[in-house]
Design an enzyme around this catalytic site. Sequence first.
Site, PDB file in Angstrom:
ATOM      1  N   SER A  22       0.828  -1.210   0.000  1.00  0.00           N
ATOM      2  CA  SER A  22       0.000   0.000   0.000  1.00  0.00           C
ATOM      3  C   SER A  22       0.861   1.259   0.000  1.00  0.00           C
ATOM      4  CB  SER A  22      -0.926   0.003   1.223  1.00  0.00           C
ATOM      5  OG  SER A  22      -0.166   0.039   2.418  1.00  0.00           O
ATOM      6  N   ASP A  80       1.192  -6.164   9.701  1.00  0.00           N
ATOM      7  CA  ASP A  80       2.250  -6.060  10.706  1.00  0.00           C
ATOM      8  C   ASP A  80       1.815  -6.659  12.036  1.00  0.00           C
ATOM      9  OD1 ASP A  80       3.867  -4.890   8.858  1.00  0.00           O
ATOM     10  OD2 ASP A  80       3.727  -2.858   9.661  1.00  0.00           O
ATOM     11  N   ASN A 132       2.417 -10.126   1.418  1.00  0.00           N
ATOM     12  CA  ASN A 132       3.332  -8.984   1.504  1.00  0.00           C
ATOM     13  C   ASN A 132       4.261  -9.039   2.721  1.00  0.00           C
ATOM     14  OD1 ASN A 132       1.482  -8.165   3.461  1.00  0.00           O
ATOM     15  ND2 ASN A 132       1.361  -6.054   2.730  1.00  0.00           N
ATOM     16  N   LYS A 142      14.436   0.388  15.020  1.00  0.00           N
ATOM     17  CA  LYS A 142      13.722   0.861  13.825  1.00  0.00           C
ATOM     18  C   LYS A 142      12.411   1.542  14.193  1.00  0.00           C
ATOM     19  CE  LYS A 142      11.980  -0.805   9.360  1.00  0.00           C
ATOM     20  NZ  LYS A 142      12.719   0.042   8.421  1.00  0.00           N
TER      21      LYS A 142
END
Length: 426
Positions: free
Chosen positions: A171, A314, A337, A412
Amino acid sequence: MNQLRLEPIEKVNGTINIPGSKSISNRALLLATLAEGTTTLTNLLDSDDIRYMLASLKQLGVNYRLTNNNTVCEVDGIAGVLNADTAQTLFLGNAGTAMRPLCAALTLGQGEFTLTGEPRMEERPIGDLVDSLRQLGADVSYLKNDGFPPLTINATGLSGGDVEIAGDLSSQFLTALLMVAPLAKGDVNIKIKGELVSKPYIDITLALMAQFGVNVTNNNYVSFEIKTGQRYISPGKLLVEGDASSASYFLAAGAIKGGEVKVTGVGKLSIQGDVKFADVLAQMGADIEWGDDYIIARGSKLNAVDLDMNHIPDAAMTIATAALFATGTTHIRNIYNWRIKETDRLAAMATELRKVGAIVDEGHDYISVTPPVKPHTANIDTYNDHRMAMCFSMLAFADCGITINEPECTSKTFPDYFTQFNALAN
């Protein structure tokens, strides 16, 4: 090699204030840059991905001021597009949320820009975005492999017009295109090829664009229409929500070993789709309570689920490790993905779950997890992927504990994750 040993945790209780969302932070920084006026962003995430974006903006001449441990950022908007008199090379690490939007934004102005990153970034596709930018007149060339960074942009502006973009991989490509479309020289009509993945992330983009005064016509996620001549106008102040993906680990902890865990900074009013992770925990049997800006998870007996989790890719990773504490086989579907993220997360997740004794079926776009009678300890490789490290912290709730290799990769998105995680046990 750095290692972190997590000893068995019997019970968790407490409240966690979730750091700012990575997705919102980098989108908001770019929109604030392009906007007219000064924008104060609060609860900005202080992490690697945001630092790459900030460093690039500074290199491009954008003025901003960071305070409050880098969580408040005052950005002076340029009221237009990014230009450069001399060739610029920007290093973006492994930050997809910086690489994709900047690639699009830098086509709007004038100048030569080269975008590079870490070796893993050179394996993360960007071809679908570049193809769509080329349809609008952008001059983008690859320096190594076609379809992947590093790349060079010779910017002369975007023409506008009709453009097709693949929606089935990431996306972030559509997000990047949407954010630059209002500043093209003509109207932009975007048609989605294939099924659009991670629709909630597009909702984040559209909500933020609206906060900066830009309207997009969304035709049921099949096409989007953006009128030219619109300008981004600073909203003055913008609060960055807590990161809903980061909240997933603490909510899972509450469901597995609560006690009661309350996360603040996300809730019923969140614009992030990943808050729906809490609904998945509820389907597994957890006791979930919602407030406008908080979610509470309480421990309960968990059962396996069989769900399409394309909308929360996620946060779905956390379900894969929470499945070790559920009765039955958990099936997580439509997550291809995962393979193009910080690492090939499907392969990595399957490998590491097997280390602790789980029976795992890894398919092209799904994973099935059957927990062992009793998980056993292991050294978990993290693949320089922050979410692998955080997901496998759930193994601290097994009687054996767990060792996390290279735990510092959480920098991160959540540099002090393990400090916060351990605080719940005390």
